[in-house]
Design a protein around this motif. Structure first.
Motif, PDB file in Angstrom:
ATOM      1  N   HIS A   6       0.858  -1.209   0.000  1.00 32.90           N
ATOM      2  CA  HIS A   6       0.000   0.000   0.000  1.00 32.90           C
ATOM      3  C   HIS A   6       0.885   1.247   0.000  1.00 32.90           C
ATOM      4  O   HIS A   6       1.319   1.718   1.049  1.00 32.90           O
ATOM      5  N   HIS A   8       1.401   5.194  -1.938  1.00 36.11           N
ATOM      6  CA  HIS A   8       0.786   6.213  -2.800  1.00 36.11           C
ATOM      7  C   HIS A   8       1.809   6.902  -3.678  1.00 36.11           C
ATOM      8  O   HIS A   8       2.777   7.477  -3.171  1.00 36.11           O
ATOM      9  N   LYS A 115      -7.596   0.377  -6.935  1.00 35.41           N
ATOM     10  CA  LYS A 115      -7.713   0.993  -5.618  1.00 35.41           C
ATOM     11  C   LYS A 115      -8.996   1.800  -5.592  1.00 35.41           C
ATOM     12  O   LYS A 115      -9.242   2.571  -6.515  1.00 35.41           O
ATOM     13  N   HIS A 182      -5.916  -0.892   5.792  1.00 31.11           N
ATOM     14  CA  HIS A 182      -5.772  -0.425   7.181  1.00 31.11           C
ATOM     15  C   HIS A 182      -6.387  -1.384   8.206  1.00 31.11           C
ATOM     16  O   HIS A 182      -6.696  -0.973   9.316  1.00 31.11           O
ATOM     17  N   ASP A 238       1.258   2.724   3.557  1.00 32.06           N
ATOM     18  CA  ASP A 238       0.595   3.964   3.153  1.00 32.06           C
ATOM     19  C   ASP A 238       1.632   5.061   2.898  1.00 32.06           C
ATOM     20  O   ASP A 238       1.295   6.242   2.896  1.00 32.06           O
TER      21      ASP A 238
HETATM   22 ZN   LIG Z   1      -3.718   4.796   1.426  1.00 31.06          ZN
END
Ligand SMILES: [Zn+2]
Length: 302
Positions: A6, A8, A115, A182, A238
């Motif tokens: 995960h 970005h 996503k 998450h 993340d």
């Molecule tokens: Zn994210």
């Protein structure tokens, strides 16, 4: 192999709207530079943390937040570094043509998954407008990584935070692989219970694993092990919202420090650790890899 499931793509000045960036800097305390993940910074962080590959995410929240990290941008990064990046597209089912955009992203741009950000788009993941998108993902054999759980974004709709909303999707699309982001934080137990009921569901540890106290993370992992779903959890960060180096160090600590674990639970065994840190992601992504799709090497599995 260590895979961050995960991550970005996206750069503050190039992609994020000023309003969204201001929210993120206010809630995270991070500077605009820290919130950006340009190519060189991504690769440097991966190298520093010993991460072999990352799942790099597009992010389409244009309708609500006024910006997107485009599928084409992520596809270009993946094409430059096919040995390091696996790209996931992002589409908004609240705008016409979302299923066709997903099909294009996978078949023409070479992306390997989807996503979605339902709560950011003020839609339930079970909203019927997603159904032709899910149908397409199921048909293409690509996984769908869905945001679940809390987000500090003020425009998000909290009615759609709960991971339990994904259960209807799992029922209606039994062949669809879904990854709940998450671990559904803060509803991690409900998320694990849901995985126990639905064999095609996975969850990632992003944000939760980086920011919750290590004993809280150990307790969630112990519960996942007791529920028989530890082999469907994926380590992820993340990034750039959490560091890879810090998270890798934390996970190593969880594998060794008995004191962090609940009474009666052993720390992660070496096979459990390797599965969590990349083995499970490697298996999942390899299953969806098709000839001609950038994304995943057809290496023998380790
Ligand atoms: Zn994210």
């Amino acid at each position: 192999m260590i895979i961050d499931a995960h991550v970005h793509a996206g750069e503050y000045y190039r992609h994020y709207s000023a309003r969204f960036a201001a929210q993120m800097t206010a809630t995270t305390g991070m500077s605009p530079q820290e919130l950006s993940a340009p190519e060189a910074k991504l690769l440097a962080e991966m190298d520093a943390a010993g991460v072999d590959r990352v799942v790099l995410l597009a992010f389409d929240v244009r309708r609500v937040e006024g910006f997107s990290v485009p599928n084409e941008f992520v596809a270009e990064l993946c094409a430059r570094h096919p040995d390091r990046f696996t790209g996931f597209a992002s589409v908004d089912a609240g705008t016409p043509g979302a299923a066709a955009r997903l099909r294009h992203a996978v078949t023409a741009l070479g992306l390997s998954g989807l996503k979605t950000a339902p709560c950011y788009l003020r839609m339930s993941p079970a909203d019927r407008r997603w159904y032709d998108v899910y149908e397409t993902a199921q048909d293409l054999g690509v996984p769908v990584l869905m945001h679940t759980g809390y987000t500090p974004s003020r425009n998000a709709d909290p009615r759609y935070f709960s991971p339990l909303l994904v259960e209807q999707v799992a029922k209606d699309f039994p062949g669809l692989t879904v990854i709940l982001a998450h671990l559904g934080t803060p509803w991690t137990r409900q998320c694990v219970d849901l995985l126990a009921r639905r064999p095609r569901l996975y969850a990632d540890l992003s944000i939760f694993g980086s920011y919750q106290p290590p004993a809280t993370v150990a307790s969630a992992l112990a519960y996942a092990r007791d529920s028989g779903v530890l082999d469907r959890l994926l380590w992820g960060t993340d990034f750039p919202f959490a560091s890879m180096t810090g998270s890798v160090a934390r996970m190593a600590q969880l594998a060794h420090d008995q004191g962090l674990w609940p009474p009666g639970s052993a720390p992660l065994s070496p096979p459990e650790y390797h599965a969590l840190m990349g083995g499970t992601a490697e298996r999942l992504l390899a299953r969806t890899a098709l000839p001609g799709r950038s994304g995943f090497p057809s290496e023998p599995m380790s």
